[in-house]
Each structure stands twice: as C-alpha cells, then as structure tokens.
Design a protein around this motif. Sequence first.
Motif, PDB file in Angstrom:
ATOM      1  N   MET A 148       0.743  -1.297   0.158  1.00 58.86           N
ATOM      2  CA  MET A 148      -0.108  -0.059   0.146  1.00 58.86           C
ATOM      3  C   MET A 148       0.859   1.210   0.059  1.00 58.86           C
ATOM      4  SD  MET A 148      -2.706   1.287   2.700  1.00 58.86           S
ATOM      5  CE  MET A 148      -2.106   2.580   3.796  1.00 58.86           C
ATOM      6  N   LEU A 149       1.974   1.211   0.815  1.00 59.74           N
ATOM      7  CA  LEU A 149       2.646   2.566   0.796  1.00 59.74           C
ATOM      8  C   LEU A 149       3.443   2.766  -0.553  1.00 59.74           C
ATOM      9  CD1 LEU A 149       4.565   1.931   4.259  1.00 59.74           C
ATOM     10  CD2 LEU A 149       2.451   3.403   3.724  1.00 59.74           C
ATOM     11  N   ASP A 150       3.650   1.570  -1.208  1.00 59.01           N
ATOM     12  CA  ASP A 150       4.294   2.192  -2.643  1.00 59.01           C
ATOM     13  C   ASP A 150       3.335   2.669  -3.426  1.00 59.01           C
ATOM     14  OD1 ASP A 150       2.729  -0.213  -2.802  1.00 59.01           O
ATOM     15  OD2 ASP A 150       3.963  -1.404  -4.299  1.00 59.01           O
ATOM     16  N   LYS A 151       2.045   2.527  -3.292  1.00 61.70           N
ATOM     17  CA  LYS A 151       1.125   3.298  -4.054  1.00 61.70           C
ATOM     18  C   LYS A 151       0.930   4.666  -3.831  1.00 61.70           C
ATOM     19  CE  LYS A 151      -1.510  -0.755  -5.328  1.00 61.70           C
ATOM     20  NZ  LYS A 151      -3.038  -1.451  -5.385  1.00 61.70           N
ATOM     21  N   GLY A 155       3.288   6.959  -2.694  1.00 63.56           N
ATOM     22  CA  GLY A 155       4.420   7.829  -2.819  1.00 63.56           C
ATOM     23  C   GLY A 155       4.994   8.503  -1.466  1.00 63.56           C
ATOM     24  N   ALA A 156       5.881   9.264  -1.669  1.00 58.88           N
ATOM     25  CA  ALA A 156       6.555   9.808  -0.718  1.00 58.88           C
ATOM     26  C   ALA A 156       5.747  11.002  -0.068  1.00 58.88           C
ATOM     27  CB  ALA A 156       7.772  10.512  -1.045  1.00 58.88           C
ATOM     28  N   ALA A 157       4.952  11.693  -0.609  1.00 61.07           N
ATOM     29  CA  ALA A 157       3.948  12.712  -0.597  1.00 61.07           C
ATOM     30  C   ALA A 157       2.760  12.092   0.368  1.00 61.07           C
ATOM     31  CB  ALA A 157       3.532  13.649  -1.663  1.00 61.07           C
ATOM     32  N   GLY A 158       2.384  11.044   0.020  1.00 58.52           N
ATOM     33  CA  GLY A 158       1.277  10.518   0.553  1.00 58.52           C
ATOM     34  C   GLY A 158       1.706   9.859   2.062  1.00 58.52           C
ATOM     35  N   VAL A 159       2.919   9.593   2.179  1.00 59.37           N
ATOM     36  CA  VAL A 159       3.579   8.835   3.455  1.00 59.37           C
ATOM     37  C   VAL A 159       3.557   9.994   4.346  1.00 59.37           C
ATOM     38  CG1 VAL A 159       5.486   7.607   4.499  1.00 59.37           C
ATOM     39  CG2 VAL A 159       4.488   6.789   2.509  1.00 59.37           C
ATOM     40  N   VAL A 160       4.257  11.254   3.827  1.00 55.16           N
ATOM     41  CA  VAL A 160       4.495  12.456   4.693  1.00 55.16           C
ATOM     42  C   VAL A 160       2.925  12.839   5.130  1.00 55.16           C
ATOM     43  CG1 VAL A 160       5.180  14.636   4.860  1.00 55.16           C
ATOM     44  CG2 VAL A 160       6.806  12.860   3.720  1.00 55.16           C
ATOM     45  N   GLY A 161       2.192  12.782   4.259  1.00 52.27           N
ATOM     46  CA  GLY A 161       0.739  13.457   4.723  1.00 52.27           C
ATOM     47  C   GLY A 161       0.076  12.538   5.797  1.00 52.27           C
ATOM     48  N   ILE A 162       0.292  11.044   5.486  1.00 47.56           N
ATOM     49  CA  ILE A 162      -0.336  10.238   6.932  1.00 47.56           C
ATOM     50  C   ILE A 162       0.458  10.423   8.075  1.00 47.56           C
ATOM     51  CG2 ILE A 162      -0.556   7.762   7.534  1.00 47.56           C
ATOM     52  CD1 ILE A 162      -1.030   6.984   4.810  1.00 47.56           C
ATOM     53  N   LEU A 163       1.732  10.714   7.995  1.00 42.80           N
ATOM     54  CA  LEU A 163       2.499  10.922   9.245  1.00 42.80           C
ATOM     55  C   LEU A 163       2.251  12.157   9.721  1.00 42.80           C
ATOM     56  CD1 LEU A 163       6.187   9.715   8.305  1.00 42.80           C
ATOM     57  CD2 LEU A 163       4.415   8.713   9.680  1.00 42.80           C
TER      58      LEU A 163
END
Length: 62
Positions: free
Chosen positions: A1-4, A6-14
Amino acid sequence: MLDKLGAAGVVGILVILGGIGLIASVEPLIAAGIGLVVAGVGLILYGVVTNVLASFGMGGMV
C-alpha cells in the motif's frame, strides 16, 4: 500500500497522525472525533475514486 501512496502520501499520513497525537495529548475525546472524521473522509474518497474508475471501465484496478 505504501508504494502506491508515494513519498508525499506517506508524509501526509505522518502529519495527520502527528496532529491527532498532539491533540490526543491534551484532549483524547476531541482527538477520537477528529480521527473518525478523517477516517470517514478517507472512505468517501475511496468510494468516489472507485466509482469514477468503474465509470471509465477500470473498476478492477483499485
């Protein structure tokens, strides 16, 4: 899921989790309500994206 995401999405979740954690340290009940709102918005977006992709004939891609 994290690969879908991207970096901006992971930072947004954090950032979202950090914000809810900061609020929870002061007022846990308010943080629970905000968490439910964020989860609800996520489910709505998932439904909208699924329906839009299905209308374009790409329903199996999500």
